[in-house]
Design an enzyme around this catalytic site. Structure first.
Site, PDB file in Angstrom:
ATOM      1  N   SER A 143       0.850  -1.199   0.000  1.00 59.25           N
ATOM      2  CA  SER A 143       0.000   0.000   0.000  1.00 59.25           C
ATOM      3  C   SER A 143       0.882   1.245   0.000  1.00 59.25           C
ATOM      4  CB  SER A 143      -0.866   0.020   1.259  1.00 59.25           C
ATOM      5  OG  SER A 143      -1.572   1.236   1.372  1.00 59.25           O
ATOM      6  N   TYR A 156      -2.403  -0.759  10.906  1.00 58.71           N
ATOM      7  CA  TYR A 156      -2.463  -1.247   9.513  1.00 58.71           C
ATOM      8  C   TYR A 156      -1.186  -0.923   8.741  1.00 58.71           C
ATOM      9  CZ  TYR A 156      -4.068  -1.225   4.570  1.00 58.71           C
ATOM     10  OH  TYR A 156      -4.190  -1.415   3.210  1.00 58.71           O
ATOM     11  N   LYS A 160       1.626  -3.153   6.057  1.00 64.06           N
ATOM     12  CA  LYS A 160       1.861  -2.917   4.625  1.00 64.06           C
ATOM     13  C   LYS A 160       3.339  -2.636   4.356  1.00 64.06           C
ATOM     14  CE  LYS A 160      -1.657  -4.284   3.509  1.00 64.06           C
ATOM     15  NZ  LYS A 160      -2.049  -5.154   2.397  1.00 64.06           N
TER      16      LYS A 160
HETATM   17  P1  NAP Z   1     -11.881  -5.608   0.105  1.00 62.93           P
HETATM   18  O1  NAP Z   1     -12.724  -5.228  -1.049  1.00 62.93           O
HETATM   19  O2  NAP Z   1     -12.387  -5.409   1.494  1.00 62.93           O
HETATM   20  O3  NAP Z   1     -11.423  -7.130  -0.085  1.00 62.93           O
HETATM   21  C1  NAP Z   1     -10.657  -7.779   0.885  1.00 62.93           C
HETATM   22  C2  NAP Z   1     -10.476  -9.224   0.481  1.00 62.93           C
HETATM   23  O4  NAP Z   1      -9.636  -9.856   1.469  1.00 62.93           O
HETATM   24  C3  NAP Z   1     -11.780 -10.004   0.443  1.00 62.93           C
HETATM   25  O5  NAP Z   1     -11.774 -10.862  -0.664  1.00 62.93           O
HETATM   26  C4  NAP Z   1     -11.744 -10.808   1.739  1.00 62.93           C
HETATM   27  O6  NAP Z   1     -12.368 -12.089   1.644  1.00 62.93           O
HETATM   28  C5  NAP Z   1     -10.256 -11.050   1.898  1.00 62.93           C
HETATM   29  N1  NAP Z   1      -9.935 -11.382   3.276  1.00 62.93           N
HETATM   30  C6  NAP Z   1     -10.065 -10.594   4.385  1.00 62.93           C
HETATM   31  N2  NAP Z   1      -9.670 -11.278   5.476  1.00 62.93           N
HETATM   32  C7  NAP Z   1      -9.294 -12.517   5.046  1.00 62.93           C
HETATM   33  C8  NAP Z   1      -8.789 -13.666   5.705  1.00 62.93           C
HETATM   34  N3  NAP Z   1      -8.588 -13.682   7.022  1.00 62.93           N
HETATM   35  N4  NAP Z   1      -8.494 -14.755   4.953  1.00 62.93           N
HETATM   36  C9  NAP Z   1      -8.685 -14.750   3.605  1.00 62.93           C
HETATM   37  N5  NAP Z   1      -9.174 -13.697   2.939  1.00 62.93           N
HETATM   38  C10 NAP Z   1      -9.473 -12.585   3.654  1.00 62.93           C
HETATM   39  O7  NAP Z   1     -10.503  -4.796   0.079  1.00 62.93           O
HETATM   40  P2  NAP Z   1      -9.484  -4.388  -1.102  1.00 62.93           P
HETATM   41  O8  NAP Z   1      -9.432  -2.913  -1.135  1.00 62.93           O
HETATM   42  O9  NAP Z   1      -9.774  -5.136  -2.347  1.00 62.93           O
HETATM   43  O10 NAP Z   1      -8.122  -4.882  -0.435  1.00 62.93           O
HETATM   44  C11 NAP Z   1      -7.278  -5.870  -1.001  1.00 62.93           C
HETATM   45  C12 NAP Z   1      -5.846  -5.602  -0.578  1.00 62.93           C
HETATM   46  O11 NAP Z   1      -5.433  -4.327  -1.108  1.00 62.93           O
HETATM   47  C13 NAP Z   1      -5.641  -5.507   0.931  1.00 62.93           C
HETATM   48  O12 NAP Z   1      -4.455  -6.188   1.291  1.00 62.93           O
HETATM   49  C14 NAP Z   1      -5.487  -4.021   1.192  1.00 62.93           C
HETATM   50  O13 NAP Z   1      -4.698  -3.749   2.320  1.00 62.93           O
HETATM   51  C15 NAP Z   1      -4.815  -3.572  -0.095  1.00 62.93           C
HETATM   52  N6  NAP Z   1      -4.964  -2.139  -0.377  1.00 62.93           N
HETATM   53  C16 NAP Z   1      -6.177  -1.586  -0.633  1.00 62.93           C
HETATM   54  C17 NAP Z   1      -6.263  -0.220  -0.890  1.00 62.93           C
HETATM   55  C18 NAP Z   1      -7.557   0.470  -1.182  1.00 62.93           C
HETATM   56  O14 NAP Z   1      -7.586   1.704  -1.208  1.00 62.93           O
HETATM   57  N7  NAP Z   1      -8.650  -0.249  -1.433  1.00 62.93           N
HETATM   58  C19 NAP Z   1      -5.107   0.580  -0.868  1.00 62.93           C
HETATM   59  C20 NAP Z   1      -3.883  -0.020  -0.603  1.00 62.93           C
HETATM   60  C21 NAP Z   1      -3.822  -1.379  -0.363  1.00 62.93           C
HETATM   61  P3  NAP Z   1     -13.838 -12.424   2.274  1.00 62.93           P
HETATM   62  O15 NAP Z   1     -14.688 -11.237   1.999  1.00 62.93           O
HETATM   63  O16 NAP Z   1     -14.251 -13.679   1.535  1.00 62.93           O
HETATM   64  O17 NAP Z   1     -13.651 -12.657   3.743  1.00 62.93           O
END
Ligand code: NAP
Length: 253
Positions: A143, A156, A160
């Site tokens: 991130s 958090y 990252k």
């Molecule tokens: P999201 O839409 O909330 O999706 C999160 C995903 O992670 C879901 O598929 C969820 O699965 C899975 N997950 C959560 N806990 C889990 C566990 N214990 N075991 C297995 N799977 C798990 O969020 P996103 O934005 O796509 O985030 C994905 C990644 O990108 C994360 O690592 C986040 O830190 C990173 N990121 C996001 C952003 C942003 O702005 N969105 C920015 C920087 C980095 P279930 O729903 O099936 O539980």
């Protein structure tokens, strides 16, 4: 077809960035194995989209925080698809909380899912790649928060920075086996993880204003970068990180 003939494993593929990445990998010719935890409906949707693209896909339920989920995921993928060429560590949580009253359980769960989970999964995938003997690519979804702080994200941001550091060390440990290790650093991508935080229109407008490209990111913006790092186009790229943030990081205004 940048990923023709490759098997790609992705954690947290039921929604958001993980789902978009799975679909883009399939569009680029890969077969995929998808980990998920709670969102059965979401993973069924992801699977359906991939099957419509004519690629093979399996789903494996599992909490990445548990070490045993990693072995189970990699074994199931190997059995169903025949091997592991690319592993994307994407599963993550970000329960926003003010630093001074963050309870230990919120800190510990965030560490367990985002950092420990990435570590176990990466190790299991790398062991398989070493056994196969023909290299591979590991990609961690880090991130912009690995580089900058956030007052409600003190539990958090270290996770990252941690997965970014994990990829740097793995690049050294696994280079001799031809396994490349890189991280992607998304900026603000509109997904469920920040839906509540960005529900305030003033906050959303403020964020959009801070981004030189003038909009929040979409999950597929991140997916394109993952595909590049997974592909042979990036064959000399390891130990690197790529910001995918519309220019947010460099904007001091
Ligand atoms: P999201 O839409 O909330 O999706 C999160 C995903 O992670 C879901 O598929 C969820 O699965 C899975 N997950 C959560 N806990 C889990 C566990 N214990 N075991 C297995 N799977 C798990 O969020 P996103 O934005 O796509 O985030 C994905 C990644 O990108 C994360 O690592 C986040 O830190 C990173 N990121 C996001 C952003 C942003 O702005 N969105 C920015 C920087 C980095 P279930 O729903 O099936 O539980």
């Amino acid at each position: 077809m940048l990923l023709e003939g490759k098997n790609v494993l992705i954690t947290g593929a039921s929604r958001g960035i993980g789902r978009a990445t799975a679909i883009e990998c399939a569009r680029q010719g890969a077969d995929v194995a998808l980990n998920w935890f709670k969102d059965r409906e979401g993973i069924e949707e992801t699977l359906g989209e991939i099957q419509r693209l004519g690629r093979r896909a399996i789903e494996v339920e599992g909490d990445v925080a548990l070490p045993e989920s990693a072995g189970r995921f990699v074994s199931a993928a190997t059995q169903a698809l025949g091997g592991v060429d690319v592993f994307v560590s994407n599963a993550g949580i970000c329960p926003f909380h003010a630093f001074l009253d963050t309870p230990p359980e919120v800190f510990e769960r965030t560490m367990a899912v985002n950092l420990h989970g990435a570590w176990y999964m990466t190790q299991a995938a790398a062991r398989r790649m070493k056994e196969q003997g023909h290299g591979g690519a590991l990609i961690a979804i880090s991130s912009i928060s690995a580089l900058v702080g956030g007052g409600t994200q003190a539990h958090y941001t270290p996770t990252k920075a941690g997965v970014h550091s994990l990829m740097q060390s793995c690049a050294i440990a696994l280079g001799p086996y031809g396994i490349r290790c890189n991280s992607v650093m998304p900026g603000t991508i509109a997904t469920d993880i920040n839906k509540e935080d960005l529900a305030d229109p003033a906050k959303r407008r403020y964020m959009e204003k801070r981004i030189p490209l003038g909009r929040l990111g979409e999950p597929r913006d991140v997916a394109g970068c993952v595909v590049f790092l997974a592909s042979d186009l990036a064959r000399y790229v390891t130990g690197a990180s790529v910001l995918v943030d519309g220019g947010l990081f460099v904007n001091l205004q």
